[in-house]
Design an enzyme around this catalytic site. Structure first.
Site, PDB file in Angstrom:
ATOM      1  N   HIS A  28       0.836  -1.214   0.000  1.00 43.70           N
ATOM      2  CA  HIS A  28       0.000   0.000   0.000  1.00 43.70           C
ATOM      3  C   HIS A  28       0.865   1.256   0.000  1.00 43.70           C
ATOM      4  O   HIS A  28       0.627   2.179  -0.788  1.00 43.70           O
ATOM      5  CB  HIS A  28      -0.913  -0.015   1.226  1.00 43.70           C
ATOM      6  CG  HIS A  28      -1.584   1.287   1.508  1.00 43.70           C
ATOM      7  ND1 HIS A  28      -2.839   1.594   1.031  1.00 43.70           N
ATOM      8  CD2 HIS A  28      -1.168   2.367   2.212  1.00 43.70           C
ATOM      9  CE1 HIS A  28      -3.165   2.819   1.428  1.00 43.70           C
ATOM     10  NE2 HIS A  28      -2.171   3.308   2.151  1.00 43.70           N
ATOM     11  N   GLU A  29       1.872   1.290   0.877  1.00 46.10           N
ATOM     12  CA  GLU A  29       2.719   2.476   0.976  1.00 46.10           C
ATOM     13  C   GLU A  29       3.537   2.690  -0.294  1.00 46.10           C
ATOM     14  O   GLU A  29       3.688   3.824  -0.768  1.00 46.10           O
ATOM     15  CB  GLU A  29       3.642   2.370   2.194  1.00 46.10           C
ATOM     16  CG  GLU A  29       2.916   2.276   3.527  1.00 46.10           C
ATOM     17  CD  GLU A  29       1.997   3.460   3.791  1.00 46.10           C
ATOM     18  OE1 GLU A  29       2.256   4.556   3.262  1.00 46.10           O
ATOM     19  OE2 GLU A  29       1.013   3.285   4.538  1.00 46.10           O
ATOM     20  N   GLU A  66      -5.907   6.939  -0.820  1.00 47.24           N
ATOM     21  CA  GLU A  66      -5.835   5.742   0.017  1.00 47.24           C
ATOM     22  C   GLU A  66      -6.445   4.533  -0.688  1.00 47.24           C
ATOM     23  O   GLU A  66      -5.886   3.433  -0.669  1.00 47.24           O
ATOM     24  CB  GLU A  66      -6.542   5.994   1.349  1.00 47.24           C
ATOM     25  CG  GLU A  66      -5.816   6.944   2.263  1.00 47.24           C
ATOM     26  CD  GLU A  66      -4.444   6.427   2.665  1.00 47.24           C
ATOM     27  OE1 GLU A  66      -4.337   5.264   3.081  1.00 47.24           O
ATOM     28  OE2 GLU A  66      -3.476   7.188   2.548  1.00 47.24           O
ATOM     29  N   HIS A  71       1.510   4.321  -3.008  1.00 47.93           N
ATOM     30  CA  HIS A  71       1.456   5.791  -2.993  1.00 47.93           C
ATOM     31  C   HIS A  71       2.591   6.382  -3.842  1.00 47.93           C
ATOM     32  O   HIS A  71       2.397   7.361  -4.563  1.00 47.93           O
ATOM     33  CB  HIS A  71       1.603   6.314  -1.559  1.00 47.93           C
ATOM     34  CG  HIS A  71       0.356   6.247  -0.741  1.00 47.93           C
ATOM     35  ND1 HIS A  71      -0.831   6.826  -1.133  1.00 47.93           N
ATOM     36  CD2 HIS A  71       0.111   5.669   0.477  1.00 47.93           C
ATOM     37  CE1 HIS A  71      -1.753   6.627  -0.205  1.00 47.93           C
ATOM     38  NE2 HIS A  71      -1.207   5.930   0.784  1.00 47.93           N
TER      39      HIS A  71
END
Length: 265
Positions: free
Chosen positions: A127-128, A190, A131
């Site tokens: 997920h990070e 997100e 980004h």
């Protein structure tokens, strides 16, 4: 006043030159900064954090996190970052992790109590890194720059034309921008990072179904101390779980096709 208008004109030109930018999911993006600028900012921020926060010296734990991060970053396009990613485990209680442009990843030891296996931790790291792949940092800074100049111009017009209650109007505009633009923008980022990360972890051989369990754990860890979704930059865990579930079938195709299944311990 002229300087303010000049700023707005410059930003408008930049917007027009970058209007065709697309995120990995096909969403239109505003990006005013170059990749090299972002990488430089990421490196500076990471160096600062390493000097200001406690860095873990637990070799076994660090190797475990490194194993997961290595598997994930192998599937990051070279156009995003072609070098070797630097990982640091911070010995801090926060249930958090982050990734920065320039190939930097930070994981807090507090996260280990919630991401209880390699697949769940892979979901967070994916997920990070998502980004970074989608250049959300670029978008956020670009949006803030545009909003700042727009509010400055509005304030100048109100003051120049002696509009009554201009301070009240500006305060209302600021709140309107936050609730109407910046917070939904954050939730969009997100959700997009969730989906990019889901594919990343699956391609790397981590079980994508564990991303659901991760957010169930996150919900338990946060208890009732959450803002309403409308006033938060992060979707509720239930919203994340719903979005991940809708995309799970496609992620399982990547997982089943993965030639290696990491065994990080």
């Amino acid at each position: 006043m002229l300087r303010t208008y000049n700023k707005l004109c410059i930003l408008t030109c930049l917007i027009l030159s970058t209007a065709c930018a697309k995120s990995p999911t096909g969403r239109n993006q505003l990006k005013l900064y170059s990749s090299s600028q972002l990488a430089g900012m990421g490196e500076q921020a990471f160096d600062s954090m390493k000097s200001e926060q406690n860095v873990s010296n637990q070799i076994v734990s660090n190797q475990y996190v490194q194993c997961i991060a290595d598997a994930i970053t192998q599937h990051v396009p070279n156009s995003v970052f072609a070098g070797e990613w630097e990982l640091v485990v911070f010995d801090e209680p926060q249930i958090n992790a982050f990734a920065l442009p320039g190939g930097k990843i930070g994981v807090y030891t507090g996260l280990m109590g919630v991401a209880t296996n390699q697949d769940q931790l892979a979901a967070v790291i994916g997920h990070e890194v998502g980004h970074v792949i989608a250049e959300h940092g670029n978008e956020r800074m670009s949006s803030s720059a545009l909003i700042g100049v727009g509010l400055e111009v509005t304030n100048q017009l109100l003051q120049t034309n002696k509009i009554a209650s201009s301070n009240v109007i500006m305060a209302g505009l600021g709140l309107g921008v936050q609730v109407g633009v910046q917070l939904p923008f954050g939730r969009t980022h997100e959700t997009e990072a969730d989906l990019i990360g889901l594919e990343l972890m699956a391609r790397a051989g981590f079980d994508p179904k564990e991303s659901i369990t991760l957010w169930e754990n996150m919900a338990k860890a946060s208890g009732d101390n959450r803002q309403p979704e409308l006033l938060s930059t992060h979707p509720l865990p239930t919203t994340r779980i719903s979005n991940l579930s809708k995309n799970m079938a496609n992620a399982m195709l990547f997982y089943n096709a993965a030639t290696t299944k990491p065994k990080c311990s």
